[in-house]
Design an enzyme around this catalytic site. Structure first.
Site, short mmCIF file in Angstrom:
data_model
loop_
_atom_site.label_atom_id
_atom_site.label_comp_id
_atom_site.label_asym_id
_atom_site.label_seq_id
_atom_site.Cartn_x
_atom_site.Cartn_y
_atom_site.Cartn_z
N SER A 98 2.35 -11.78 16.88
CA SER A 98 1.05 -12.30 17.25
C SER A 98 1.14 -13.06 18.58
CB SER A 98 0.52 -13.15 16.09
OG SER A 98 -0.85 -13.39 16.21
N ASP A 111 -5.13 -3.68 12.75
CA ASP A 111 -4.92 -5.12 12.93
C ASP A 111 -6.23 -5.80 13.33
OD1 ASP A 111 -4.08 -7.72 13.87
OD2 ASP A 111 -2.06 -6.90 14.05
N HIS A 160 -2.40 -7.78 9.74
CA HIS A 160 -1.93 -8.38 10.99
C HIS A 160 -0.43 -8.19 11.09
CE1 HIS A 160 -2.03 -10.86 14.46
NE2 HIS A 160 -1.55 -11.95 13.90
#
Length: 516
Positions: free
Chosen positions: A229, A455, A485
């Site tokens: 991320s 995602d 995610h």
């Protein structure tokens, strides 16, 4: 409220524990005062219980082989432009490699995202997922500057945060807009009051320089890295600043480094809408009846009606707090971070339709960093501080109002929520650094860049943009056709084999590999 569009990581383990209970009924180390910080010695000790800023809870449990997690503190310059000036302590955690000593490669440093997430608490929570990597690496993570135990940014106290998160984050009229803007200004002023010294020094470029110091202190010639991320943005900035120091690196759940804050928020509106569409389709496709709608369109229409009803009249949540429209929206977004949480979302919606908002509120609390004792980690404060120090653009209410139709077109459910979040940095006391990060890294070793087609928080297109921005011969793109995610923690065999092949054996997968 914090900028939910930039909260790129979620405390899923803690959330699962809290929801399971509901539905059923690092500091510690010290260093020598070396003038040359690259020569400092880390004193590793058994880890203490996490601080409140790290999220609280118990000290990490021993590893499966009985070894203890070890913690230490690394000294770094407060201001990298004045490396001989004041210093701060950065909290580190590690699990030493458990394989043969002659096969040890070095340390593998993790950043799990946020920005603002505590690596000292997240690594042990997910440590077993990375057990295979431990055969050749010491697994290492850290609380970046401004986060957790690393000189945490502090803004509002716990009671003030409860009030702050009760506000209407999707204002419908002038009075609500005024209140929302006032609350944002009060939050930012509190950050300046309590954390003025650290705020100018929490940029991603500062954290990247910390990681290169960490590499040296850990004794590694190259930085071997696993960024997830926001951790991919941090890794990209590191590669730009120190291309010759990049070792074997993996970026998973990739941030688009070419976007402004506005473009990122709009992209996330589309991403969360796609995830919601996929959730609704999945629910109605099951053999048994979907308890929250007869068709995918019906599922989403009922959710929209629920949020409108909550805007008018909240329902009981986690006593004594009520579930508001904003809290419900945040709870739904949190559940969309992982397909494993779709069952909780179904349960939470079903209960909310019957007037019980507890499940959605637990999910919302996880997004905001609130634990069952009513204590908040500093993820919200750190998230805003890092984003506002990084992002140059500043938006005002009139600009957001002009953009609302575009955001609503991207997502009828999340559009307003994400558009108004752009005001987080409007009155921030520190100027933003740039429109977007520079990750161009000519000469760096190959970086495996993994994009997930489903995602919600870091949409799939960002992986290709990262590969292009890193430059020719650096980024190697892999596509995972999945949900949630990130890709590695999906347990997909194809994805994990590619990651293990590169990190453990140095085998770079073919570009454009597709896993499903």
């Amino acid at each position: 409220m914090p900028n939910p569009s930039r909260l790129r990581a979620a405390a899923l383990t803690a959330t699962a524990a809290a929801l399971s209970a509901l539905l059923a009924g690092c500091g510690g180390g010290s260093q020598e005062d070396d003038e040359d910080l690259s020569g400092q010695k880390l004193h590793w000790k058994n880890c203490p219980a996490p601080s409140e800023a790290e999220g609280g809870g118990a000290a990490p449990s021993p590893l499966p082989d009985g070894d203890e997690w070890q913690c230490a503190t690394m000294k770094a310059p407060l201001d990298w432009d004045d490396p001989e000036g004041d210093t701060i302590g950065l909290a580190l955690i590690r699990a030493e490699a458990d394989g043969a000593a002659d096969r040890r490669i070095g340390s593998l440093v993790f950043n799990f995202g946020g920005p603002g997430g505590s690596g000292v608490t997240t690594l042990p929570a997910f440590g077993q997922d990375y057990a295979k990597l431990r055969t050749r690496y010491d697994l290492v993570s850290f609380d970046p500057r401004g986060v957790g135990r690393s000189d945490p940014v502090e803004c509002l106290d716990d009671k003030q945060l409860d009030t702050y998160f009760e506000q209407d984050a999707t204002p419908d009229d002038r009075a609500e807009r005024t209140e929302f803007v006032d609350n944002t200004e009060e939050f930012n002023a509190a950050c300046e009051k309590h954390s003025k010294k650290i705020l100018p020094h929490v940029r991603t470029t500062d954290a990247a320089r910390d990681m290169d110091l960490m590499r040296q202190v850990l004794g590694d010639e190259k930085l071997h890295y696993f960024g997830i991320s926001y951790g991919t943005e941090l890794g990209g900035v590191y590669a730009h600043l120190f291309p010759r120091h990049v070792g074997r690196a993996v970026f998973d759940a990739v941030v688009d480094p070419t976007q402004t804050a506005e473009q990122g928020s709009l992209g996330q509106a589309k991403g969360f809408q796609l995830a919601l569409d996929n959730f609704a389709e999945d629910c109605v496709s099951k053999v048994e009846d979907c308890p929250v709608g007869d068709t995918a369109e019906d599922v989403e229409a009922r959710i929209a009606r629920l949020l409108k009803d909550l805007d008018r009249k909240p329902i009981p949540g986690v006593f004594p707090r009520e579930l508001t429209e904003t809290a419900a929206t945040g709870g739904i977004a949190q559940a969309l971070y992982s397909k494993d949480f779709w069952e909780y979302l179904t349960e939470g919606l079903e209960q909310a339709y019957d007037g019980d908002g507890r499940v959605l509120m637990v999910l919302s609390d996880a997004l905001n960093g609130r634990n069952e004792d009513g204590e908040y980690s500093n993820i919200t404060a750190a998230n805003v501080a890092i984003n506002c120090a990084d992002d140059k653009p500043r938006y005002d209410p009139a600009y957001v109002e002009d953009k609302l139709p575009e955001f609503r077109d991207a997502s009828p459910l999340f559009g307003d929520y994400l558009a108004w979040s752009m005001l987080s940095c409007t009155d921030w006391p520190v100027a933003g650094a740039a429109d977007h990060p520079d990750v161009h890294a000519p000469g760096a070793a190959p970086i495996l860049v993994i994009g997930n087609t489903g995602d919600p928080a870091t949409p799939y297109e960002g992986a290709g943009k990262m590969v292009d921005a890193l430059g020719k011969g650096v980024g190697v793109e892999l596509t995972y056709k999945g949900q949630g995610h990130g890709a590695y923690d999906s347990k997909n065999r194809c994805v994990q084999d590619a990651v293990h092949g590169y990190l453990l054996d140095g085998k770079v997968p073919a570009a454009k590999t597709v896993c499903s």
